[in-house]
Design a protein around this motif. Structure first.
Motif, short mmCIF file in Angstrom:
data_model
loop_
_atom_site.label_atom_id
_atom_site.label_comp_id
_atom_site.label_asym_id
_atom_site.label_seq_id
_atom_site.Cartn_x
_atom_site.Cartn_y
_atom_site.Cartn_z
N ASP A 20 -0.05 8.58 3.20
CA ASP A 20 -0.50 7.20 3.25
C ASP A 20 0.62 6.27 3.70
O ASP A 20 1.78 6.43 3.30
N ARG A 21 0.24 5.30 4.51
CA ARG A 21 1.11 4.19 4.83
C ARG A 21 0.58 3.00 4.06
O ARG A 21 -0.62 2.74 4.05
N VAL A 22 1.46 2.25 3.41
CA VAL A 22 1.05 1.20 2.48
C VAL A 22 1.37 -0.16 3.06
O VAL A 22 2.45 -0.39 3.60
N ARG A 24 1.46 -4.20 1.92
CA ARG A 24 1.41 -5.21 0.87
C ARG A 24 1.85 -6.55 1.45
O ARG A 24 2.47 -6.59 2.50
N ALA A 77 -3.11 -3.97 -2.21
CA ALA A 77 -2.44 -3.09 -1.25
C ALA A 77 -3.50 -2.39 -0.42
O ALA A 77 -4.66 -2.26 -0.84
N TYR A 79 -3.92 1.24 1.70
CA TYR A 79 -3.36 2.56 1.96
C TYR A 79 -4.14 3.18 3.13
O TYR A 79 -5.36 3.25 3.10
N ASN A 81 -4.41 6.46 5.97
CA ASN A 81 -4.00 7.72 6.59
C ASN A 81 -5.04 8.09 7.64
O ASN A 81 -5.93 7.30 7.95
N ARG A 86 -7.97 3.14 1.99
CA ARG A 86 -8.10 2.84 0.56
C ARG A 86 -7.62 1.41 0.32
O ARG A 86 -6.48 1.07 0.64
N ARG A 88 -6.92 -1.52 -2.35
CA ARG A 88 -6.71 -1.86 -3.76
C ARG A 88 -6.68 -3.38 -3.89
O ARG A 88 -5.69 -4.02 -3.55
#
Length: 242
Positions: A20-22, A24, A77, A79, A81, A86, A88
């Motif tokens: 995953d690259r996050v 924020r 955040a 996420y 891939n 994803r 959040r």
């Protein structure tokens, strides 16, 4: 004596090729640090120096405020891939395989639209009208000077070129700076808008991939809502009792 034959095992789902690259918002995190510092400073000061009901009101107020500040500043955040997105958000986590994503929209907020028509906002990728205006000015200056578009950045998964690896970088900062446009000669975009464009390209490339199939899942953040509700109830009771 014959040895029993082993039935072939079912194929196991393969893990995504890249972790995953996050994403924020650095601005939200900085604001959260400042707000928490103020809340804790005032709250503990009231608890240790106040009299009567003041310490209890301060404690209930902190139990209510700290989870809410955390939810809206530190928690958001995105996420990403090669199989799914994803999200959040303050009070829930949404997992969307790329096959379930119908589109990504950028207006006064950034949001993802599923094939069933549901919309989920990306709290970690706020829209910055100021950054958009700055990117427009940069584009105008570059056009007036006859300069080519920005150079291609490294991809979401550390690669460059066409396809999945040719997407723009997924920075951890907020959408407050003018970002690279993605390819020579392409228009300059604000960082948040470029990030959304990268997600669109990734969705187009991965929507029919085997690993990107599945259903949308939503999980509510009871670890945030629970303490906040408890603090609100205690605060309401203290205020009602008088």
């Amino acid at each position: 004596m014959t040895t029993p034959e082993h039935e072939p095992s079912a194929p196991q789902p393969t893990a995504p090729e890249f972790p995953d690259r996050v994403r924020r918002s650095s601005g939200a995190i900085a604001g959260g640090v400042l707000l928490l510092a103020i809340i804790l400073w005032l709250g503990f000061d009231a608890m240790f120096t106040g009299s009567g009901r003041v310490p209890w009101l301060a404690l209930a107020g902190m139990i209510l405020a700290v989870p809410l500040v955390t939810a809206f500043t530190f928690r958001p955040a995105v996420y990403v891939n090669d199989d799914r997105l994803r999200i959040r958000n303050p009070f829930r986590v949404v997992v969307l395989p790329w096959s379930q994503v119908a589109g990504l929209r950028s207006g006064y907020s950034n949001e993802v639209v599923t094939v069933s028509g549901k919309r989920y906002q990306l709290w970690a990728v706020p829209v910055s009208l100021r950054a958009r205006k700055r990117a427009t000015r940069q584009e105008a200056r570059a056009a007036a000077a006859g300069e080519p578009g920005a150079e291609r950045r490294s991809g979401l998964f550390g690669r460059s070129g066409a396809g999945v690896g040719g997407l723009g970088g997924i920075a951890g900062g907020g959408a407050g700076r003018g970002g690279a446009s993605g390819a020579p000669g392409a228009p300059i975009r604000a960082e948040g808008d470029q990030f959304m464009n990268d997600l669109r390209e990734l969705q187009e490339n991965r929507a029919h991939a085997e690993g990107a199939q599945g259903e949308v899942t939503v999980r509510w953040a009871y670890e945030i809502a629970g303490p906040a509700v408890a603090g609100a109830v205690v605060l309401a009771i203290l205020l009602a009792v008088g």
